[in-house]
Structure formats: C-alpha cells, structure tokens
Design a protein around this motif. Structure first.
Motif, mmCIF file in Angstrom:
data_model
loop_
_atom_site.group_PDB
_atom_site.id
_atom_site.type_symbol
_atom_site.label_atom_id
_atom_site.label_comp_id
_atom_site.label_asym_id
_atom_site.label_seq_id
_atom_site.Cartn_x
_atom_site.Cartn_y
_atom_site.Cartn_z
ATOM 1 N N LYS A 16 6.647 14.248 -3.042
ATOM 2 C CA LYS A 16 5.827 14.198 -1.835
ATOM 3 C C LYS A 16 5.105 12.856 -1.807
ATOM 4 O O LYS A 16 4.778 12.289 -2.849
ATOM 5 C CB LYS A 16 4.798 15.320 -1.836
ATOM 6 C CG LYS A 16 5.389 16.687 -1.590
ATOM 7 C CD LYS A 16 4.265 17.701 -1.480
ATOM 8 C CE LYS A 16 4.766 19.036 -1.035
ATOM 9 N NZ LYS A 16 3.645 19.969 -0.807
ATOM 10 N N VAL A 17 4.849 12.371 -0.585
ATOM 11 C CA VAL A 17 4.232 11.053 -0.412
ATOM 12 C C VAL A 17 3.091 11.141 0.597
ATOM 13 O O VAL A 17 3.201 11.820 1.616
ATOM 14 C CB VAL A 17 5.266 10.017 0.109
ATOM 15 C CG1 VAL A 17 4.642 8.633 0.212
ATOM 16 C CG2 VAL A 17 6.513 10.003 -0.750
ATOM 17 N N VAL A 18 2.010 10.435 0.312
ATOM 18 C CA VAL A 18 0.959 10.213 1.291
ATOM 19 C C VAL A 18 0.881 8.707 1.513
ATOM 20 O O VAL A 18 0.906 7.925 0.557
ATOM 21 C CB VAL A 18 -0.401 10.820 0.868
ATOM 22 C CG1 VAL A 18 -0.929 10.215 -0.404
ATOM 23 C CG2 VAL A 18 -1.409 10.722 1.988
ATOM 24 N N VAL A 19 0.861 8.304 2.779
ATOM 25 C CA VAL A 19 0.795 6.888 3.149
ATOM 26 C C VAL A 19 -0.547 6.652 3.831
ATOM 27 O O VAL A 19 -0.849 7.273 4.850
ATOM 28 C CB VAL A 19 1.939 6.502 4.114
ATOM 29 C CG1 VAL A 19 1.818 5.038 4.529
ATOM 30 C CG2 VAL A 19 3.291 6.794 3.493
ATOM 31 N N GLU A 20 -1.338 5.751 3.261
ATOM 32 C CA GLU A 20 -2.635 5.429 3.855
ATOM 33 C C GLU A 20 -2.586 4.038 4.477
ATOM 34 O O GLU A 20 -2.179 3.076 3.824
ATOM 35 C CB GLU A 20 -3.749 5.486 2.804
ATOM 36 C CG GLU A 20 -5.113 5.239 3.402
ATOM 37 C CD GLU A 20 -6.232 5.257 2.370
ATOM 38 O OE1 GLU A 20 -7.372 4.958 2.761
ATOM 39 O OE2 GLU A 20 -5.975 5.532 1.185
ATOM 40 N N VAL A 21 -2.995 3.969 5.737
ATOM 41 C CA VAL A 21 -3.126 2.692 6.439
ATOM 42 C C VAL A 21 -4.578 2.550 6.902
ATOM 43 O O VAL A 21 -5.351 3.502 6.830
ATOM 44 C CB VAL A 21 -2.135 2.582 7.626
ATOM 45 C CG1 VAL A 21 -0.700 2.545 7.133
ATOM 46 C CG2 VAL A 21 -2.331 3.708 8.618
#
Length: 111
Positions: free
Chosen positions: A31-36
C-alpha cells in the motif's frame, strides 16, 4: 527503520515518475500513501493517475474519500497514513515524515 530512497527530478516531471513508482509498489502488493504540498497539486496528480496511459490507470483515492483506508493508493496533503501504507511518497516539497517506523520504504521526490 524505513528504507529511504531519493529521486531527483532532473529530466522528467513528477507526472512521469510517480506512476512508475506506484506500479512497482503495487506489483509488490504494498500500500502507498502519496503526500503533496497543496490541494491544487493533489487534484492535478489525482486527475493524471486516471489518464496517464491509454492502456491503463492507477486505482487510487484521496484521503478525503470514505473508503481511503481500504485502498492501495491514497493521495493526501497531510502527514498521516490513512490506509496503513507500507510506502510513503513525499513529493512537491514535502519533507520526510517523523514516523519512519510506520513504513518499509519512504521515497522523497525532489526538484
């Protein structure tokens, strides 16, 4: 302790690099979380991941959606882990999180 990877955007923009990173993590069943850094950037990345290739798309949601905890890829503007991700991608000026123990891998994409 998380493995930390650095990716310098020299010849390709985030929109070209991010799908490859996400595809590799999903192939590993991570699983991946992408923070911008902003809601505007999040909206642009969100749109791009649905349309980046004619033959495929990357299933994902934003952290504001009710089913975020069940999704393999979540986009966010906050330093949280809404889907219990194994991989955290920090892009667009976002810093590496303090809670490194929560991840197997942290990818810092910088310009």
């Amino acid at each position: 302790m998380a493995e930390i990877l650095f990716f310098h955007l020299q010849s390709r923009p985030l929109e070209q690099v991010l799908p490859t990173i996400l595809e590799r993590a999903l192939a590993r069943e991570q699983k991946v979380v992408v923070e911008v850094s902003s809601q505007e950037r999040l909206s642009a990345v969100d749109d791009h991941l649905w349309t980046y290739a004619d033959e495929s798309f990357l299933p994902h949601v934003t952290a504001l959606e009710a089913d975020a905890p069940q999704n393999p890829v979540v986009l966010t503007t906050q330093a949280h882990n809404p889907n219990a991700a194994h991989v955290r991608v920090c892009a667009d000026g976002v810093r590496i999180p303090d809670a490194l123990q929560d991840y197997e891998r942290v990818v810092l994409i910088f310009d």
